[in-house]
Design a protein around this motif. Structure first.
Motif, PDB file in Angstrom:
ATOM      1  N   ARG A  45       0.835  -1.207   0.000  1.00 26.76           N
ATOM      2  CA  ARG A  45       0.000   0.000   0.000  1.00 26.76           C
ATOM      3  C   ARG A  45       0.867   1.253   0.000  1.00 26.76           C
ATOM      4  N   VAL A  46       1.967   1.259   0.745  1.00 26.18           N
ATOM      5  CA  VAL A  46       2.875   2.406   0.732  1.00 26.18           C
ATOM      6  C   VAL A  46       3.442   2.583  -0.672  1.00 26.18           C
ATOM      7  N   ALA A  47       3.854   1.494  -1.308  1.00 30.93           N
ATOM      8  CA  ALA A  47       4.400   1.574  -2.665  1.00 30.93           C
ATOM      9  C   ALA A  47       3.365   2.121  -3.639  1.00 30.93           C
ATOM     10  N   ASP A  88       8.671   1.451  -4.378  1.00 27.87           N
ATOM     11  CA  ASP A  88       8.957   0.736  -3.137  1.00 27.87           C
ATOM     12  C   ASP A  88       9.745   1.677  -2.223  1.00 27.87           C
ATOM     13  N   ASP A  89       9.243   1.919  -1.037  1.00 26.99           N
ATOM     14  CA  ASP A  89       9.914   2.843  -0.116  1.00 26.99           C
ATOM     15  C   ASP A  89       9.983   2.200   1.269  1.00 26.99           C
ATOM     16  N   PRO A  90      11.051   1.422   1.525  1.00 22.40           N
ATOM     17  CA  PRO A  90      11.168   0.727   2.812  1.00 22.40           C
ATOM     18  C   PRO A  90      11.167   1.669   4.010  1.00 22.40           C
ATOM     19  N   THR A  91      11.695   2.882   3.848  1.00 19.25           N
ATOM     20  CA  THR A  91      11.734   3.826   4.963  1.00 19.25           C
ATOM     21  C   THR A  91      10.324   4.273   5.343  1.00 19.25           C
ATOM     22  N   ALA A  92       9.523   4.608   4.339  1.00 18.88           N
ATOM     23  CA  ALA A  92       8.146   5.026   4.615  1.00 18.88           C
ATOM     24  C   ALA A  92       7.347   3.870   5.207  1.00 18.88           C
ATOM     25  N   TRP A  95       4.796   1.318   9.998  1.00 19.36           N
ATOM     26  CA  TRP A  95       4.724   0.210  10.945  1.00 19.36           C
ATOM     27  C   TRP A  95       5.072   0.696  12.349  1.00 19.36           C
ATOM     28  N   ALA A  96       6.118   1.507  12.451  1.00 21.49           N
ATOM     29  CA  ALA A  96       6.535   1.999  13.769  1.00 21.49           C
ATOM     30  C   ALA A  96       5.437   2.838  14.414  1.00 21.49           C
ATOM     31  N   ILE A  97       4.775   3.656  13.624  1.00 19.12           N
ATOM     32  CA  ILE A  97       3.714   4.501  14.173  1.00 19.12           C
ATOM     33  C   ILE A  97       2.554   3.656  14.693  1.00 19.12           C
ATOM     34  N   VAL A  98       2.060   2.727  13.880  1.00 16.18           N
ATOM     35  CA  VAL A  98       0.899   1.955  14.332  1.00 16.18           C
ATOM     36  C   VAL A  98       1.266   1.006  15.462  1.00 16.18           C
ATOM     37  N   HIS A  99       2.463   0.421  15.395  1.00 19.76           N
ATOM     38  CA  HIS A  99       2.866  -0.475  16.480  1.00 19.76           C
ATOM     39  C   HIS A  99       3.082   0.326  17.765  1.00 19.76           C
TER      40      HIS A  99
END
Length: 192
Positions: free
Chosen positions: A124-126, A132-136, A141-145
């Protein structure tokens, strides 16, 4: 007596119920008692307690993936990403013990980016940023977790609209960054 064909699923169902009832790590014998089977019956499906807990985590991730997939079903890419985040936090709050067990040290947590629950987020981010944006994806993931952990362990009450507002802000930020600073491609020859 539980039929042998469905015993593994029945045992996992009971283990999850035991977790949610407050038992930190259901033991095999306690699980057998709860399921109404012999003390040795669970060993046909789980070699030991670690195998049982790994199977519980695996079941949790399957349920989690179902929740994220349902949230990702319709709307714009931004709306779907926000809906995934809300579903993430909702799942954690609805199944706190299972959520903790899923991400417990040594559990079958998504350690690789291609884990199904993480893959739906990265896709979905891509789609949102056009690459493809692994940082985004990691940021999402960090925000929701982090919000899920705050809700469970930090004593923070998060209303669904608060979660949506935080996620909308982050998603808008991703879009703005990609618009203003797109990922650079290869530079033409002679430029340096």
């Amino acid at each position: 007596m539980v039929p042998a064909t469905g015993l593994r699923d029945t045992l996992l169902d009971h283990a999850i119920v035991m977790l949610e009832a407050g038992e930190a790590e259901p033991g095999i014998r306690a699980l057998a008692r709860a399921a109404g089977v012999s003390a040795m019956a669970p060993y046909r499906h789980f070699a030991d307690k670690a195998a049982l807990l790994a199977a519980v985590a695996e079941r949790g991730f399957a349920l989690f993936l179902d929740a994220l997939s349902a949230a990702d079903a319709e709307g714009s890419d931004a709306e779907r990403l926000v809906a995934q985040g809300v579903a993430y936090v909702d799942f954690a709050c609805a199944h706190p013990a299972l959520f903790r067990a899923m991400f417990a040290r040594g559990a079958a947590a998504p350690k690789q980016p291609d884990a199904p629950a993480f893959a739906i987020l990265t896709r979905r981010v891509a789609a949102l940023v056009g690459a493809d944006d692994p940082t985004a994806a990691l940021g999402c993931w960090a925000i929701v977790h982090g919000m899920a952990t705050l809700a469970l362990d930090g004593g923070v009450t998060l209303m669904p609209e608060q979660v949506r507002a935080v996620l909308r802000t982050y998603v808008a930020g991703i879009v703005a960054v990609m618009r203003d600073c797109p990922t650079p491609g290869p530079s033409p020859e002679g430029e340096g």
